[in-house]
Design an enzyme around this catalytic site. Structure first.
Site, PDB file in Angstrom:
ATOM      1  CB  ILE A  14     -13.288  21.259 -29.293  1.00  0.00           C
ATOM      2  CG1 ILE A  14     -12.634  22.388 -30.061  1.00  0.00           C
ATOM      3  CG2 ILE A  14     -12.620  19.929 -29.611  1.00  0.00           C
ATOM      4  CD1 ILE A  14     -13.100  23.762 -29.705  1.00  0.00           C
ATOM      5  CB  SER A  36     -18.521   9.126 -31.746  1.00  0.00           C
ATOM      6  OG  SER A  36     -19.260   9.476 -30.601  1.00  0.00           O
ATOM      7  NE  ARG A  37     -15.716   7.427 -25.694  1.00  0.00           N
ATOM      8  CZ  ARG A  37     -15.473   7.946 -24.496  1.00  0.00           C
ATOM      9  NH1 ARG A  37     -14.810   7.249 -23.618  1.00  0.00           N
ATOM     10  NH2 ARG A  37     -15.883   9.151 -24.191  1.00  0.00           N
ATOM     11  CE  LYS A  90      -5.826  23.446 -25.944  1.00  0.00           C
ATOM     12  NZ  LYS A  90      -6.827  24.070 -25.054  1.00  0.00           N
ATOM     13  CG  ASP A 168      -7.493  22.353 -21.777  1.00  0.00           C
ATOM     14  OD1 ASP A 168      -7.052  21.529 -22.598  1.00  0.00           O
ATOM     15  OD2 ASP A 168      -8.516  23.042 -22.002  1.00  0.00           O
TER      16      ASP A 168
HETATM   17  P1  NAP Z   1     -14.777  16.736 -24.361  1.00  0.00           P
HETATM   18  O1  NAP Z   1     -15.996  17.297 -24.959  1.00  0.00           O
HETATM   19  O2  NAP Z   1     -14.768  16.440 -22.903  1.00  0.00           O
HETATM   20  O3  NAP Z   1     -14.321  15.383 -25.049  1.00  0.00           O
HETATM   21  C1  NAP Z   1     -14.167  15.213 -26.418  1.00  0.00           C
HETATM   22  C2  NAP Z   1     -14.629  13.856 -26.848  1.00  0.00           C
HETATM   23  O4  NAP Z   1     -13.558  12.931 -26.742  1.00  0.00           O
HETATM   24  C3  NAP Z   1     -15.737  13.224 -26.005  1.00  0.00           C
HETATM   25  O5  NAP Z   1     -16.996  13.734 -26.333  1.00  0.00           O
HETATM   26  C4  NAP Z   1     -15.597  11.766 -26.365  1.00  0.00           C
HETATM   27  O6  NAP Z   1     -16.106  11.574 -27.679  1.00  0.00           O
HETATM   28  C5  NAP Z   1     -14.088  11.649 -26.445  1.00  0.00           C
HETATM   29  N1  NAP Z   1     -13.566  11.227 -25.130  1.00  0.00           N
HETATM   30  C6  NAP Z   1     -13.679  11.857 -23.951  1.00  0.00           C
HETATM   31  N2  NAP Z   1     -13.075  11.156 -22.964  1.00  0.00           N
HETATM   32  C7  NAP Z   1     -12.577  10.073 -23.555  1.00  0.00           C
HETATM   33  C8  NAP Z   1     -11.880   8.951 -23.071  1.00  0.00           C
HETATM   34  N3  NAP Z   1     -11.536   8.836 -21.788  1.00  0.00           N
HETATM   35  N4  NAP Z   1     -11.536   8.000 -23.933  1.00  0.00           N
HETATM   36  C9  NAP Z   1     -11.854   8.115 -25.242  1.00  0.00           C
HETATM   37  N5  NAP Z   1     -12.528   9.152 -25.762  1.00  0.00           N
HETATM   38  C10 NAP Z   1     -12.892  10.118 -24.925  1.00  0.00           C
HETATM   39  O7  NAP Z   1     -13.525  17.675 -24.662  1.00  0.00           O
HETATM   40  P2  NAP Z   1     -13.354  18.913 -25.634  1.00  0.00           P
HETATM   41  O8  NAP Z   1     -13.662  20.162 -24.912  1.00  0.00           O
HETATM   42  O9  NAP Z   1     -14.022  18.657 -26.925  1.00  0.00           O
HETATM   43  O10 NAP Z   1     -11.765  18.903 -25.784  1.00  0.00           O
HETATM   44  C11 NAP Z   1     -11.090  17.962 -26.580  1.00  0.00           C
HETATM   45  C12 NAP Z   1      -9.753  18.550 -26.960  1.00  0.00           C
HETATM   46  O11 NAP Z   1      -9.970  19.785 -27.629  1.00  0.00           O
HETATM   47  C13 NAP Z   1      -8.854  18.890 -25.748  1.00  0.00           C
HETATM   48  O12 NAP Z   1      -7.528  18.591 -26.044  1.00  0.00           O
HETATM   49  C14 NAP Z   1      -9.059  20.377 -25.557  1.00  0.00           C
HETATM   50  O13 NAP Z   1      -7.919  21.008 -24.996  1.00  0.00           O
HETATM   51  C15 NAP Z   1      -9.244  20.833 -26.997  1.00  0.00           C
HETATM   52  N6  NAP Z   1      -9.991  22.084 -27.100  1.00  0.00           N
HETATM   53  C16 NAP Z   1     -11.148  22.282 -26.406  1.00  0.00           C
HETATM   54  C17 NAP Z   1     -11.790  23.520 -26.462  1.00  0.00           C
HETATM   55  C18 NAP Z   1     -13.068  23.813 -25.727  1.00  0.00           C
HETATM   56  O14 NAP Z   1     -13.518  24.971 -25.734  1.00  0.00           O
HETATM   57  N7  NAP Z   1     -13.721  22.854 -25.123  1.00  0.00           N
HETATM   58  C19 NAP Z   1     -11.250  24.542 -27.251  1.00  0.00           C
HETATM   59  C20 NAP Z   1     -10.116  24.277 -27.994  1.00  0.00           C
HETATM   60  C21 NAP Z   1      -9.489  23.058 -27.906  1.00  0.00           C
HETATM   61  P3  NAP Z   1     -17.085  10.376 -28.063  1.00  0.00           P
HETATM   62  O15 NAP Z   1     -18.168  10.342 -27.038  1.00  0.00           O
HETATM   63  O16 NAP Z   1     -17.545  10.812 -29.409  1.00  0.00           O
HETATM   64  O17 NAP Z   1     -16.267   9.140 -28.080  1.00  0.00           O
END
Ligand code: NAP
Length: 313
Positions: A14, A36-37, A90, A168
């Site tokens: 996101i 970011s990790r 969110k 989610d």
């Molecule tokens: P994601 O790509 O799986 O994870 C986001 C980032 O958070 C990862 O790239 C990592 O960043 C960090 N992260 C992941 N697991 C972690 C852990 N266990 N400990 C610490 N950092 C961690 O998820 P996403 O889809 O972006 O979603 C993130 C949030 O945005 C959620 O709450 C989701 O509901 C919301 N969201 C997502 C979407 C969608 O379409 N995907 C849409 C709207 C809202 P680093 O590698 O940079 O550390």
């Protein structure tokens, strides 16, 4: 226009798809750093930890948390304690108490806490709210169905406790409903289908009630093909239908076809979130609405649990 330095924590799907372009295009904020990790974004200073960022960059006054809900609270709390304004993806937390705690700290310190609900900024949500405002709603149906393998590839956290599973995406529908319905609704029952190898549900049916109305939500994370993100509200003056996640509105008719060629997804919602963040900062205000998360929490509290086939990506 003043440009405010901002940092992103968690550079994942996101952040890359929506936050970074919205910040770049909006003109109100500059992405000054990331935490970011996994390396962050080329050309933007990156820190391995939030502590390192806050020590090195005292001038960055706003931190936008784009990491999964289970790991967000400690960082958000530390940021507020250190006097930084905070924006949350969110759902705003893994529990309601976490969010209440963050809101209390923000208030005590005179900081902005913005718990975002991006779907509320989908193109037709405001028009749907305006149309429903003077109607009596009898029945609402929510169909929120998508293919998790397409929309959340490799996201293990979604299947771990606190990751919400099918809720989610469904919490996006709940964020729209709590915005547009003229009366409050509460959950009365649910069936939650948990894959044998997962800690969160892959499908659910949730029943709700409000004054004079009933509502049913049919949620499915294994629906292949185009996503089906639809809300239908039957009222005393006709039937309102919101499709494409709140983007397209129709009253008593088929959805307009000019959206037929638009790819399903998020359109224009994140620029609106950053514009709202700028307003909140300018007026020294917070925006924290936990009603969508309450509906999810109540579905988990009241839901009957059924075990279904294991999920393998
Ligand atoms: P994601 O790509 O799986 O994870 C986001 C980032 O958070 C990862 O790239 C990592 O960043 C960090 N992260 C992941 N697991 C972690 C852990 N266990 N400990 C610490 N950092 C961690 O998820 P996403 O889809 O972006 O979603 C993130 C949030 O945005 C959620 O709450 C989701 O509901 C919301 N969201 C997502 C979407 C969608 O379409 N995907 C849409 C709207 C809202 P680093 O590698 O940079 O550390």
């Amino acid at each position: 226009m003043t440009v405010t330095d901002l940092a992103i924590v968690g550079v994942g799907k996101i952040a890359r798809d929506q936050h970074v372009p919205a910040i770049a295009d909006g003109g109100q904020f500059r992405l000054a750093a990331t935490v970011s990790r996994s390396g962050g974004i080329e050309g933007v200073d990156n820190y391995d930890t939030l502590e390192a960022l806050m020590e090195a960059r005292p001038e960055i006054g706003v931190i936008s948390f784009c990491n999964p809900p289970q790991v967000r609270y400690d960082g958000a709390r530390a940021a507020l304690e250190a006097g930084r304004h905070v924006m949350l993806e969110k759902p705003p937390g893994a529990s309601l108490a976490e969010v209440d705690d963050l809101a209390a700290i923000a208030e005590a310190k005179g900081l902005t806490l913005y718990a975002t609900w991006h779907s509320r900024h989908a193109e037709s949500v405001a028009a749907a709210k305006a149309w429903l405002a003077d109607k009596t709603v009898a029945r609402v149906r929510v169909d929120w169905k998508e293919d998790v393998r397409v929309w959340h590839p490799g996201q293990k956290w979604i299947w771990e406790a606190g990751g919400l599973g099918v809720f989610d995406p469904a919490i996006n529908a709940f964020s729209i409903l709590t915005e547009i319905l003229p009366v409050p609704v509460h959950v009365t029952g649910a069936e939650l289908r948990f894959p044998a190898n997962c800690e969160t549900p892959i499908a659910a049916e949730v029943q709700f009630k409000g004054p004079g109305m009933t509502m049913l939500a049919d949620l499915n994370f294994l629906d292949e093909g185009d996503p089906f993100w639809t809300i239908t509200a039957e009222t005393d003056a006709g039937t309102l239908t919101l499709t494409q996640g709140g983007a397209v509105l129709s009253i008593d008719s088929a959805a307009p076809t000019d959206w037929d060629d638009v790819a399903p997804g998020i359109h224009g919602e994140y620029p609106a979130l950053y514009a709202r963040l700028a307003d909140l900062l300018a007026t020294n205000a917070s925006e924290v609405d936990t009603r969508p998360l309450t509906l999810v929490a109540d579905a988990f509290m009241l839901g009957r649990r059924v075990t279904v086939e294991a999920f393998h990506e």
